[in-house]
Every structure is written in structure tokens, then in C-alpha cells.
Motif scaffolding. Structure first.
Motif, PDB file in Angstrom:
ATOM      1  N   ARG A  53       0.842  -1.197   0.000  1.00 50.78           N
ATOM      2  CA  ARG A  53       0.000   0.000   0.000  1.00 50.78           C
ATOM      3  C   ARG A  53       0.874   1.242   0.000  1.00 50.78           C
ATOM      4  N   VAL A 107       2.379  -5.088   2.969  1.00 51.47           N
ATOM      5  CA  VAL A 107       1.248  -5.326   3.859  1.00 51.47           C
ATOM      6  C   VAL A 107       1.122  -6.801   4.212  1.00 51.47           C
ATOM      7  N   TYR A 126       2.818 -10.943   7.332  1.00 49.27           N
ATOM      8  CA  TYR A 126       2.080  -9.698   7.543  1.00 49.27           C
ATOM      9  C   TYR A 126       2.970  -8.599   8.108  1.00 49.27           C
ATOM     10  N   LYS A 127       2.639  -7.383   7.731  1.00 42.28           N
ATOM     11  CA  LYS A 127       3.191  -6.202   8.402  1.00 42.28           C
ATOM     12  C   LYS A 127       2.662  -6.222   9.831  1.00 42.28           C
ATOM     13  N   VAL A 131      -0.805  -4.747  10.895  1.00 40.27           N
ATOM     14  CA  VAL A 131      -2.062  -5.287  10.370  1.00 40.27           C
ATOM     15  C   VAL A 131      -2.341  -6.699  10.880  1.00 40.27           C
ATOM     16  N   ASP A 171      -5.034   3.387   7.723  1.00 44.37           N
ATOM     17  CA  ASP A 171      -4.998   2.354   6.682  1.00 44.37           C
ATOM     18  C   ASP A 171      -5.352   2.921   5.308  1.00 44.37           C
ATOM     19  N   TYR A 176      -3.955   0.468  -2.501  1.00 43.07           N
ATOM     20  CA  TYR A 176      -3.493  -0.897  -2.261  1.00 43.07           C
ATOM     21  C   TYR A 176      -3.168  -1.563  -3.592  1.00 43.07           C
TER      22      TYR A 176
END
Length: 122
Positions: A38, A48, A60-61, A64, A90, A94
Motif C-alpha cells: 500500500r 502489507v 504480515y506487516k 495489520v 490504513d 493498495y
């Protein structure tokens, strides 16, 4: 090289949910990793989430984890990003991405979709 087309973005209130979809075409190697990045206004594009095409390992980041879920449907050549408990931070464009690599410092990608806007209002 894989081609990627995102859909599903839009405007949502804080605390809400959005599911992004990514249609893939072209050859996807068994060892491939696909995922989502993103980019918020004035910021660099950031990783992300990612998923291995051959099995269900996901990445995953940190910010998140527990809110976003990446998944795939190999029969439909689709990758998804379910985003829950969305917050204004957020808000971003994306991008679906293919050919992801993690060099231990940052994720990179070999191919990109055109991006889809997600805006979270407070």
C-alpha cells in the motif's frame, strides 16, 4: 510474468471492513509469493501481506496482524485481502503484487497491479 488486476476498494468508516480481490493471469510458478502493498499520500509504498502460492504460509506487516487476512483461491487464480477493524491510517492505494522477495530487510515485488483506493473515514 504474472498480470494482476485489483478490485474492491472504496470508502469505509473506521472500524469497518473491506475485502480486496486480485485477479491473476499468466504463469504463476509454484515457488511464487503473491501479496499486497500500500501507498499512502506522501509516503513510500510499503509491504502489507504475502502468501505462498504453493501452500498457505502467510506474512504480515506488524501493524495489520490480527486485522488483515490474506488468502488465495488457486482454482480461480485469485488472491484476496480481507481487512477488518480499519483505521484512518490504513487509508492508501493498495497494490496487488507478484514475485515477492524478502531480503531480510524489506519486501520487493517483480510485478504490480494498477492499485485500488481504500479510504477510511474517522
Amino acid at each position: 510474468q504474472v498480470q494482476l488486476v485489483e478490485s474492491g476498494g472504496g470508502l469505509v468508516q473506521a472500524g469497518g471492513s473491506v475485502k480486496l480481490s486480485c485477479a491473476t493471469s499468466g504463469r504463476i510458478f509454484t515457488s511464487s509469493i503473491l501479496g499486497w502493498f500500500r501507498q499512502a499520500p506522501g509516503k513510500e509504498r510499503e509491504f502489507v501481506a504475502a502468501i505462498r502460492w504453493s501452500h498457505d504460509s502467510t506474512f504480515y506487516k506488524d501493524s495489520v496482524k490480527g486485522r488483515f487476512t490474506i488468502s488465495k483461491d488457486k482454482s480461480k487464480n485469485m488472491v484476496y485481502l480481507q481487512m477488518n477493524s480499519l483505521q484512518p491510517e490504513d487509508t492508501a492505494v493498495y497494490y496487488c503484487a507478484g514475485g515477492l522477495r524478502d531480503d531480510g530487510y524489506r519486501w520487493s515485488a517483480a510485478s504490480w497491479g494498477q492499485g485500488t483506493q481504500v479510504t477510511v473515514s474517522s
